[in-house]
Write an enzyme that holds these catalytic residues in place. Structure first.
Site, PDB file in Angstrom:
ATOM      1  N   LYS A 142       0.726  -1.067   0.100  1.00 43.17           N
ATOM      2  CA  LYS A 142       0.093  -0.073  -0.127  1.00 43.17           C
ATOM      3  C   LYS A 142       0.735   1.306  -0.059  1.00 43.17           C
ATOM      4  O   LYS A 142       0.619   2.071  -0.728  1.00 43.17           O
ATOM      5  CB  LYS A 142      -0.968  -0.143   1.077  1.00 43.17           C
ATOM      6  CG  LYS A 142      -1.911   1.102   1.286  1.00 43.17           C
ATOM      7  CD  LYS A 142      -2.734   0.944   2.654  1.00 43.17           C
ATOM      8  CE  LYS A 142      -3.446   2.062   2.748  1.00 43.17           C
ATOM      9  NZ  LYS A 142      -4.209   2.205   4.253  1.00 43.17           N
ATOM     10  N   GLU A 183      -4.033  -6.556  15.405  1.00 39.93           N
ATOM     11  CA  GLU A 183      -3.444  -5.159  15.025  1.00 39.93           C
ATOM     12  C   GLU A 183      -4.641  -4.379  15.040  1.00 39.93           C
ATOM     13  O   GLU A 183      -4.583  -2.893  15.262  1.00 39.93           O
ATOM     14  CB  GLU A 183      -2.927  -5.450  13.520  1.00 39.93           C
ATOM     15  CG  GLU A 183      -2.267  -4.307  13.271  1.00 39.93           C
ATOM     16  CD  GLU A 183      -1.297  -4.474  11.667  1.00 39.93           C
ATOM     17  OE1 GLU A 183      -0.286  -4.716  11.815  1.00 39.93           O
ATOM     18  OE2 GLU A 183      -1.961  -4.159  10.784  1.00 39.93           O
ATOM     19  N   GLY A 206      -4.792  -1.899   5.354  1.00 40.18           N
ATOM     20  CA  GLY A 206      -3.733  -3.027   4.801  1.00 40.18           C
ATOM     21  C   GLY A 206      -4.661  -4.081   5.173  1.00 40.18           C
ATOM     22  O   GLY A 206      -4.761  -5.197   4.324  1.00 40.18           O
ATOM     23  N   ARG A 207      -5.056  -4.440   6.468  1.00 42.22           N
ATOM     24  CA  ARG A 207      -5.485  -5.841   6.891  1.00 42.22           C
ATOM     25  C   ARG A 207      -7.024  -5.997   6.384  1.00 42.22           C
ATOM     26  O   ARG A 207      -7.473  -6.996   6.530  1.00 42.22           O
ATOM     27  CB  ARG A 207      -5.383  -5.849   8.274  1.00 42.22           C
ATOM     28  CG  ARG A 207      -6.031  -4.605   9.104  1.00 42.22           C
ATOM     29  CD  ARG A 207      -5.328  -4.808  10.583  1.00 42.22           C
ATOM     30  NE  ARG A 207      -5.900  -3.716  11.448  1.00 42.22           N
ATOM     31  CZ  ARG A 207      -5.086  -2.544  11.444  1.00 42.22           C
ATOM     32  NH1 ARG A 207      -4.076  -2.585  11.001  1.00 42.22           N
ATOM     33  NH2 ARG A 207      -5.852  -1.597  12.371  1.00 42.22           N
ATOM     34  N   HIS A 215      -2.926 -33.174  18.533  1.00 39.43           N
ATOM     35  CA  HIS A 215      -1.822 -34.110  18.929  1.00 39.43           C
ATOM     36  C   HIS A 215      -0.666 -32.949  19.341  1.00 39.43           C
ATOM     37  O   HIS A 215       0.402 -33.505  19.492  1.00 39.43           O
ATOM     38  CB  HIS A 215      -1.354 -34.688  17.740  1.00 39.43           C
ATOM     39  CG  HIS A 215      -2.404 -35.707  17.341  1.00 39.43           C
ATOM     40  ND1 HIS A 215      -2.646 -36.974  17.719  1.00 39.43           N
ATOM     41  CD2 HIS A 215      -3.389 -35.439  16.462  1.00 39.43           C
ATOM     42  CE1 HIS A 215      -3.777 -37.602  17.122  1.00 39.43           C
ATOM     43  NE2 HIS A 215      -4.137 -36.659  16.359  1.00 39.43           N
TER      44      HIS A 215
HETATM   45  O1  F6P Z   1       2.424  -4.618   9.840  1.00 43.04           O
HETATM   46  C1  F6P Z   1       2.179  -3.108   9.599  1.00 43.04           C
HETATM   47  C2  F6P Z   1       1.524  -2.792   8.383  1.00 43.04           C
HETATM   48  O2  F6P Z   1       1.392  -1.701   8.353  1.00 43.04           O
HETATM   49  C3  F6P Z   1       0.190  -3.369   7.975  1.00 43.04           C
HETATM   50  O3  F6P Z   1      -0.952  -2.819   8.689  1.00 43.04           O
HETATM   51  C4  F6P Z   1       0.122  -3.739   6.525  1.00 43.04           C
HETATM   52  O4  F6P Z   1      -0.870  -4.286   6.153  1.00 43.04           O
HETATM   53  C5  F6P Z   1       1.743  -3.849   6.409  1.00 43.04           C
HETATM   54  O5  F6P Z   1       2.451  -3.342   7.122  1.00 43.04           O
HETATM   55  C6  F6P Z   1       1.930  -4.023   5.012  1.00 43.04           C
HETATM   56  O6  F6P Z   1       2.045  -2.354   4.593  1.00 43.04           O
HETATM   57  P1  F6P Z   1       2.227  -2.232   3.140  1.00 43.04           P
HETATM   58  O7  F6P Z   1       1.192  -2.656   2.270  1.00 43.04           O
HETATM   59  O8  F6P Z   1       2.302  -0.584   2.942  1.00 43.04           O
HETATM   60  O9  F6P Z   1       3.601  -2.552   2.448  1.00 43.04           O
END
Ligand code: F6P
Length: 535
Positions: A198, A345, A259-260, A376
């Site tokens: 992103k 997160e 992002g998530r 297991h």
């Molecule tokens: O883990 C932190 C974070 O900022 C996430 O929220 C995000 O999904 C990930 O890093 C990757 O970020 P990017 O897509 O900007 O590389």
């Protein structure tokens, strides 16, 4: 946010229910299963094994009304600025076509991007877009981390197919071993890269992208034709251009997609490339169906709302310490990894929206793995350890036309574990068992299993694009509703950002040896040891 009067009522409800037995509730009320089962968007949630009764459910529903979950959902999907520290909306629902009317301009951008994704996918599948040597692509590697990896990775594993359009691979860790293992058996001439970031500033992803690019060039893909092998997905077109990826090969996402929560955007391109456009479209449709259910259903019939209320109830009132996600499907082997980011997160926070300390626990610690493997291993602790937990057992009813006998065994294990979490083994049964084994009755406590562990079972006909879409959307909305109940911001991640800032400082120290004095004594000694070993 939960009203303090509702909080007080829930505390006393939990006190009332704590000594009760869920197994007895089930024995005494033949309607309990139907009363506590919710269906929507192809999923069924059986919450009848949760430590809840009509009165407590009423208290939870009242607290949902007090916190105005329905209003919060409208605010989310119509572009309210829910992420206050980054001053932005969180419009993952728009990516699957929900509430388009409210945001026509943004919806237009989404539609245009989907169109471009579809055209690119179909050109690759038809052979119109080929690699530098004129060969059709056979493999695609997604390079990304966090939300730019976990969602697509989870979905591609879930939809895994004996004859995919392209074989899908994932590189995430900055440890070079990750890339080396993935590329080891691939032909660079027939491999496509999708660089997902992103921000296009994430160290791990940029490092891996650079190494993957060298892998292509070293095997004869000329710099000039590199563009045929690389796509990017990002908000940062200028950084992608600096990396050498032109606008034509870039798919946008937007700052209003977290992002998530981004698997529905072009971050999911690898899903379409792997399994075809209609699969990706069905995946979006499954999520949209869950959005519609969430918008329309009353609280106690609303799957994500009930999931959030139960999570709040278990963690905050019944004091469960962890939450397990246990899919009885190897296809969902990455589900817990994905949900760890989504849940922890998002809701691993310590202050309310207006900056006040939250004294109660917030997000539960989430973990789990595909059944039966964990049985297991750590299930011993679940059954006989002294930690309190809650769980979601995920149970697809059918498994295509694969070996029915093995599938029956898998299902029987899922159901057996659910029943064992419920009934455990009583003191009397344990005494009888000890006697059967010819052991003295003093050893009977070793066989006792308390049971009474609150859990839900999430059922679907099969794991398919629609149900996977609906499942992820249900968890997304549960996560948001929980944040509303706890009064926190589910869409920032300042804890993660601190690690990135310190990481940059320490990288400079490892490179130059300067700045050791600025570190604490322990970190400085470890950094010096690393420099010594790598000198
Ligand atoms: O883990 C932190 C974070 O900022 C996430 O929220 C995000 O999904 C990930 O890093 C990757 O970020 P990017 O897509 O900007 O590389």
């Amino acid at each position: 946010m939960l009203q303090s009067s509702d909080h007080a009522i829930l505390l006393s409800e939990a006190e009332r229910l704590r000594p009760k037995s869920v197994a007895t509730f089930l024995d005494q009320n033949s309607d309990r299963v139907s009363q506590l089962t919710i269906t929507g968007a192809g999923l069924t949630l059986d919450a009848s094994k949760q430590m809840i009764d009509e009165q407590a459910l009423g208290a939870l529903a009242a607290s949902a009304a007090g916190a105005d979950l329905a209003g919060a959902y409208e605010r989310l999907i119509t572009g309210g600025e829910v992420n206050i520290t980054e001053v932005r909306a969180a419009l993952h629902t728009l990516l699957r076509g929900t509430a388009q009317d409210a945001l026509p301009a943004l919806a237009g951008e989404v539609t245009a991007t989907l169109r471009r994704m579809r055209a690119a996918t179909e050109a690759i599948h038809s052979g119109d877009h080929v690699g530098a040597s004129g060969q059709c692509f056979t493999d695609v590697i997604n390079i990304g981390i966090g939300g730019s990896d976990l969602g697509p990775r989870m979905v591609c594993r879930a939809l895994d197919d004996a004859s995919p359009k392209l074989k899908t691979h994932f590189i995430s860790n900055v440890d070079p071993h990750d890339l080396d293992v993935v590329t080891r058996d691939l032909n660079p001439q027939t491999t496509l890269l999708v660089i997902c970031s992103k921000t296009f500033t994430t160290e791990e992803t940029l490092t891996n992208a650079q190494r993957a690019r060298s892998w292509l060039v070293d095997s004869g893909v000329s710099e000039r034709s590199l563009g045929q092998h690389v796509f990017a997905v990002t908000t940062n077109l200028s950084a992608a251009a600096e990396f050498g990826i032109g606008e034509d090969a870039c798919f946008p996402i937007w700052d209003w997609v977290g992002g998530r929560y981004s698997v529905w955007s072009a971050i999911g391109l690898v899903i379409a490339l792997g399994f075809g456009w209609s699969t990706f479209a069905s995946f979006l449709a499954g999520a949209k169906a869950m959005d519609e259910h969430t918008r329309a259903a009353e609280c106690t019939e609303n799957m994500p709302m009930m999931m959030a209320l139960l999570e709040l109830w278990n963690t905050r009132y019944l004091n469960t310490e962890t939450h397990l996600v246990l899919p009885y499907s190897q296809r969902l082997k990455h589900l817990a990894d994905f949900l760890q980011q989504l849940t922890m997160e998002s809701n691993g926070k310590r202050v309310t929206l207006d900056g006040q300390a939250i004294n109660e626990v917030t997000a539960p610690v989430l973990w789990g793995s595909a059944g039966t493997i964990g049985q297991h291993s750590y299930y011993q602790l679940l059954h006989q350890g002294n930690r309190r937990f809650s769980a979601d057992i995920v149970l697809p009813l059918t498994n295509g036309d694969v070996d029915k006998d093995a599938h029956r065994k898998l299902a029987s294990n899922g159901l057996a574990q659910s029943r064992a979490f419920l009934i455990g083994r009583s003191a009397e049964e344990s005494k009888a068992l000890a006697a059967d084994k010819g052991l003295p009755s003093e050893l009977a406590p070793h066989f006792e299993i308390p049971g009474n562990h609150p859990h839900s079972t999430l059922v679907m006909e099969s794991i398919n694009p629609q149900t996977v879409g609906a499942l992820i959307a249900a968890y997304e909305h549960k996560t948001y509703f929980l944040s509303v109940l706890m009064g926190l911001n589910a869409f920032d991640q300042w804890g993660v950002e601190l690690g990135k800032i310190i990481g940059k400082q320490i990288l400079a120290t490892l490179e130059s040896g300067e700045g050791l004095d600025d570190l604490d004594a322990s970190t400085a000694a470890l950094a010096a040891a690393w420099r010594e070993a790598n000198s």
